[in-house]
Design an enzyme around this catalytic site. Structure first.
Site, PDB file in Angstrom:
ATOM      1  N   VAL A 206       0.867  -1.176   0.000  1.00  0.00           N
ATOM      2  CA  VAL A 206       0.000   0.000   0.000  1.00  0.00           C
ATOM      3  C   VAL A 206       0.904   1.225   0.000  1.00  0.00           C
ATOM      4  O   VAL A 206       1.930   1.250   0.669  1.00  0.00           O
ATOM      5  CB  VAL A 206      -0.923   0.027   1.242  1.00  0.00           C
ATOM      6  CG1 VAL A 206      -1.752   1.306   1.278  1.00  0.00           C
ATOM      7  CG2 VAL A 206      -1.833  -1.193   1.261  1.00  0.00           C
ATOM      8  N   CYS A 207       0.517   2.234  -0.781  1.00  0.00           N
ATOM      9  CA  CYS A 207       1.222   3.509  -0.797  1.00  0.00           C
ATOM     10  C   CYS A 207       2.676   3.294  -1.246  1.00  0.00           C
ATOM     11  O   CYS A 207       2.946   2.509  -2.156  1.00  0.00           O
ATOM     12  CB  CYS A 207       1.113   4.157   0.575  1.00  0.00           C
ATOM     13  SG  CYS A 207       1.485   5.924   0.651  1.00  0.00           S
ATOM     14  N   SER A 208       3.616   3.973  -0.609  1.00  0.00           N
ATOM     15  CA  SER A 208       5.028   3.866  -1.010  1.00  0.00           C
ATOM     16  C   SER A 208       5.669   2.563  -0.571  1.00  0.00           C
ATOM     17  O   SER A 208       6.862   2.344  -0.814  1.00  0.00           O
ATOM     18  CB  SER A 208       5.828   5.051  -0.457  1.00  0.00           C
ATOM     19  OG  SER A 208       5.800   5.065   0.954  1.00  0.00           O
TER      20      SER A 208
ATOM     21  N   GLY B 222      -2.806   2.281  -4.059  1.00  0.00           N
ATOM     22  CA  GLY B 222      -2.233   3.615  -4.146  1.00  0.00           C
ATOM     23  C   GLY B 222      -2.047   4.215  -2.764  1.00  0.00           C
ATOM     24  O   GLY B 222      -1.844   3.504  -1.783  1.00  0.00           O
TER      25      GLY B 222
END
Length: 213
Positions: free
Chosen positions: A102-104, A152
């Site tokens: 998730v995310c970075s 994202g």
């Protein structure tokens, strides 16, 4: 008897807690799910929100995972060259049914060599770094490429969690979970993406990330 499904989240100092706790809340409702919060030790881990999460497992006693998930956060950056973390991710990623982020957190999967040749999501502010690790960036809330699933930025982790729940237990179960948690978003502002926010607001937020890094 339902077979256990071991789902592990790497947590670390400076992790964005919603990246982990959002999908963990969703996936905890999957029949047979066993949620693992994992770090080098079982001492409380400070998050970027000012409170700590207690790990359930360390790298040594963590079982083989069916799903390994790496959340993002400002604390992810120092881990990009942390040999212990990368070795743990590589070992789990090579045997897990699903390798996710998730995310970075996708950048950390990339640093562990687990995204080469795969499409991946990432937070919009860091998406352009994915090609450094042989991954193809995709501007979507959830991206699936074979057994790699990625969400994202931050809140997309809930979308990712529901997608993962459907993968593990079927769409009907995922829909039950969605209703159980009343996930029916209707944001008060249209500023949840650079396109919606506009260039001035985007520039201010990018400056905040630069200050944090």
């Amino acid at each position: 008897m339902t077979k256990p499904i071991h789902i592990g989240f790497l947590i670390y100092p400076g992790v964005t807690q919603l990246d982990a706790t959002g999908p963990a809340q969703i996936l905890s409702r999957v029949p047979g799910a066993v949620i693992h919060m994992i770090w080098k030790t079982c001492d409380p881990v400070p998050t970027d929100a000012g409170f700590s999460i207690n790990p359930t497992d360390d790298f040594t006693n963590c079982p083989d995972l069916d799903v390994i998930c790496v959340p993002g956060g400002i604390g992810q950056r120092p881990l990009m060259s942390d040999t212990d973390v990368l070795a743990f991710l590589k070992r789990q990623g090579e045997q897990a049914r699903y390798v996710t982020s998730v995310c970075s957190g996708s950048l950390l999967l990339g640093a562990a060599g687990l995204l080469t040749g795969y499409r991946s999501a990432c937070h919009w502010a860091f998406r352009e770094a994915l090609p450094m690790f042989g991954a193809e960036p995709v501007a979507e809330r959830v991206v699936r490429d074979r057994n790699r699933l990625s969400g994202g930025g931050v809140t997309a982790g809930i979308d990712f969690g529901l997608t993962m729940a459907a993968e593990l237990a079927g769409e009907d179960v995922a829909k039950e979970i969605q209703l159980f948690v009343e996930y029916n978003p209707s944001p008060p502002f249209g500023a949840g993406s650079p396109e919606g926010a506009g260039p001035e607001l985007e520039a201010r937020v990018r400056a905040l990330f630069a200050q944090a890094g």
